[in-house]
Design an enzyme around this catalytic site. Structure first.
Site, PDB file in Angstrom:
ATOM      1  CG  ASP A  67      -2.357   0.195   0.887  1.00 30.73           C
ATOM      2  OD1 ASP A  67      -2.613   0.982  -0.029  1.00 30.73           O
ATOM      3  OD2 ASP A  67      -3.228  -0.406   1.544  1.00 30.73           O
ATOM      4  CD1 TRP A 119      -5.370   2.983  -3.039  1.00 27.15           C
ATOM      5  CD2 TRP A 119      -4.176   4.848  -2.618  1.00 27.15           C
ATOM      6  NE1 TRP A 119      -4.792   2.852  -1.803  1.00 27.15           N
ATOM      7  CE2 TRP A 119      -4.054   3.980  -1.514  1.00 27.15           C
ATOM      8  CE3 TRP A 119      -3.528   6.075  -2.592  1.00 27.15           C
ATOM      9  CZ2 TRP A 119      -3.298   4.309  -0.399  1.00 27.15           C
ATOM     10  CZ3 TRP A 119      -2.766   6.402  -1.482  1.00 27.15           C
ATOM     11  CH2 TRP A 119      -2.665   5.526  -0.406  1.00 27.15           C
ATOM     12  N   GLY A 120      -3.645   4.616  -8.149  1.00 23.77           N
ATOM     13  CA  GLY A 120      -3.474   5.450  -9.346  1.00 23.77           C
ATOM     14  C   GLY A 120      -2.499   6.595  -9.133  1.00 23.77           C
ATOM     15  CG  ASP A 159      -9.708   1.539  -0.831  1.00 24.53           C
ATOM     16  OD1 ASP A 159      -8.694   1.501  -1.569  1.00 24.53           O
ATOM     17  OD2 ASP A 159      -9.652   1.457   0.406  1.00 24.53           O
TER      18      ASP A 159
HETATM   19  C1  GLA Z   1      -6.063   0.780   1.314  1.00 19.82           C
HETATM   20  C2  GLA Z   1      -6.155  -0.174   0.118  1.00 19.82           C
HETATM   21  C3  GLA Z   1      -7.220  -1.223   0.383  1.00 19.82           C
HETATM   22  C4  GLA Z   1      -6.921  -1.977   1.662  1.00 19.82           C
HETATM   23  C5  GLA Z   1      -6.777  -0.987   2.800  1.00 19.82           C
HETATM   24  C6  GLA Z   1      -6.275  -1.643   4.044  1.00 19.82           C
HETATM   25  O1  GLA Z   1      -7.203   1.560   1.464  1.00 19.82           O
HETATM   26  O2  GLA Z   1      -6.446   0.546  -1.043  1.00 19.82           O
HETATM   27  O3  GLA Z   1      -7.304  -2.118  -0.703  1.00 19.82           O
HETATM   28  O4  GLA Z   1      -5.749  -2.735   1.490  1.00 19.82           O
HETATM   29  O5  GLA Z   1      -5.835   0.052   2.491  1.00 19.82           O
HETATM   30  O6  GLA Z   1      -6.128  -0.694   5.058  1.00 19.82           O
END
Ligand code: GLA
Length: 529
Positions: free
Chosen positions: A174, A208-209, A229
């Protein structure tokens, strides 16, 4: 929930990165011509991993952080096997934010034994013993998103070593709590740390991009999140999931074997989503060659949810060896037509999605989906499993509200399924108790659920330690790796080998994802020569 996210940052117009000695340069505007003609060398060229999109399960969508324990993960693993998901190709599974580890005073990661009494290595062995692959989770910043676990910042090499000792096969990393870090440098360093740890892993980047990972991450890892997400824990959100699909499809030219756009874990089977919506989302994910990571509670699935997630004809489109990502060819607001997905046998996938509420009768013309206008073609409906045709010029479909027509179109009546592999185990454990030399064997059996007989799997004998030899028996659909250990002259101790096997998909001639499994040998006392 993620508490502290970075805002999408700016990335310089020209990135020059050094990966394994190859200088790669690209401009932000460069759009590769086709998935088969990418400017970057895929990282997967080296480890052979994820040449088709990874399939598995991660806990976050259904559970968030608190309920995750070893007991839960084992129940999920058992449900994955019992429900038929394993037989459909789902393999990567493990805890994510479930407070699995902490950092000790010596800087090393240690398993949280209160939550995971077998330790993270013990859990990995359980998963491998079921013929599944072990997925773990961490963060590139100082802490994970929940802030409950340490991130890898400053400990990249130590942490990737710990993940290798736990025998992870897949690591999602992440991008929370990473303020001030350079994204390309950070993920490159983590990739380097994975290689130094010596265990090939699917590297799943999760920014996330942010930093436009589709531009550079294929040279570092195997998949990257393209959007925010898809849901908060426990509740699906149809509108958000559709928005994500339509954002992800625009990046189709960046995907290909070993390098995938990841629109997030799926929400099929979660509260808040109807079966029709689940079927549509699953079709989008397959059409986009997305990693198929289920996010629902596998212990509690309805029959329609199981039928959606295990639809082998849809999965065949996702797992196609050419690895092309389909995309929208036109969208009039109510209806969109998705194509651009040639398949390994010369057929093509097409998808028509109706946003509206009632029913619509729509026409798909052959020249919109990659064939000649006058072709006469057979159509396989991937949800009703009916073949019709030959149809001249195109086909009429009736699509209900929020539903799709998901089709495979071909000049012939045959619609072969590409390789879907299912193993009985990924862990061979042998024990030599005596001091007299002996030969011990343990097997790994692998079945192809696809249509073709496979050539024999190849294991490079020079890659094995001197105490181990591997022979492949059986043929076609079912093959067995016979692992033979010769103990003569071995000293008391624990021995380990990671075996790599390679194969080629016979219809397309494309390399298949390398298959890895572990062999453990315990030698109880010194063995004579
Ligand atoms: C981020 C990621 C999710 C998940 C959460 C866990 O938001 O994008 O897919 O892994 O963290 O905290």
């Amino acid at each position: 929930m993620a508490t502290k996210k970075n805002t999408p940052g700016s990335t310089s117009a020209l990135l020059i990165i050094l990966v394994t000695g190859v200088t790669l340069s690209l401009t932000m505007d460069s759009r590769p011509a086709s998935p088969q003609n990418l400017p970057l060398r895929a990282h997967a060229d080296m480890d052979g991993l994820a040449l088709t999109p990874p399939m598995g399960w991660y806990p976050w969508n259904a559970f968030g952080e608190a309920p995750q324990t070893e007991k839960l993960i084992k129940e999920i693993v058992d449900a994955l096997v019992a429900s038929g998901l394993k037989e459909a190709g789902y393999a990567y599974v493990g805890p994510d934010e479930g407070i699995c580890f902490s950092r000790g005073p010596d800087g090393k990661l240690t398993s949280n034994l209160a939550r995971y009494p077998s330790g993270l290595r013990g859990l990995g062995d359980y998963i491998h013993g079921k013929g599944l692959k072990y997925a773990l989770y961490t963060d590139a910043g100082s802490k994970t998103c929940s802030t409950a676990m340490p991130g890898t910042k400053g400990y990249e090499f130590e942490d990737m070593r710990a993940f290798a000792e736990w025998r992870a096969d897949y690591i999602k990393i992440d991008w929370c709590n990473s303020e001030g870090q350079d994204i390309v440098k950070t993920y490159s360093l983590l990739g380097e740390a994975q290689r130094a740890a010596g265990r090939p892993v699917v590297h799943s980047l999760c920014s996330w991009g942010e930093g436009y990972p589709w531009k550079w991450a294929g040279a570092i890892g195997h998949m990257w999140r393209t959007t925010t997400d898809i849901c908060g824990p426990g509740q699906a959100d149809w509108a958000r999931a559709v928005r994500i699909a339509f954002a992800n499809e625009k990046l189709s030219s960046f995907a290909g074997p070993g390098r995938w756009n990841d629109p997030d874990m799926m929400v099929v089977g979660m509260p808040g989503l109807s079966d029709v919506q689940g079927r549509s989302l699953f079709s989008f994910w397959c059409m986009m060659a997305s990693p198929l990571i289920a996010g629902n509670d596998l212990r509690d699935m309805t029959r329609p949810t199981i039928d959606i997630l295990t639809n082998l004809e849809a999965i065949a489109v996702d797992q196609d060896p050419l690895g092309a990502q389909g995309h929208v060819v036109w969208d009039d607001g109510d209806v969109s037509l998705w194509a651009g997905k040639p398949l390994f046998d010369g057929s093509r996938a097409a998808l028509m999605f109706f946003h509206g509420k009632s029913k619509a009768r729509l026409r798909i013309a052959w020249d919109e989906v990659g064939f000649a206008a006058a072709d006469e073609l057979y159509v396989r409906n991937l949800w009703t499993h009916e073949t019709t045709g030959p149809h001249a010029g195109g086909v009429d479909v009736t699509v209900g509200g929020s539903d799709v027509a998901f089709l495979r179109i071909s000049k012939t009546k045959d619609f072969p399924i590409p390789p879907i592999l299912v193993a009985d185990t990924y862990l061979v454990s042998l024990r030599a108790a005596g001091s007299r030399p002996e030969k011990l064997t343990g097997t790994v059996s692998v079945v192809n659920k696809g249509s073709s007989d496979l050539p024999p799997w190849r294991v490079d004998p020079t890659s094995l330690p001197p105490w181990l030899s591997v022979a492949v028996t059986g043929s076609g659909k079912a093959q067995t790796f016979v692992n033979t250990v010769a103990t003569a002259g071995l000293k008391k101790g624990a021995y380990h080998a990671l075996v790599r096997a390679d194969n080629v998909e016979p219809i397309s001639g494309r390399p298949m994802s390398a298959l890895y499994y572990d062999v453990d040998l315990e030698v109880v006392r010194n063995v004579r020569r």
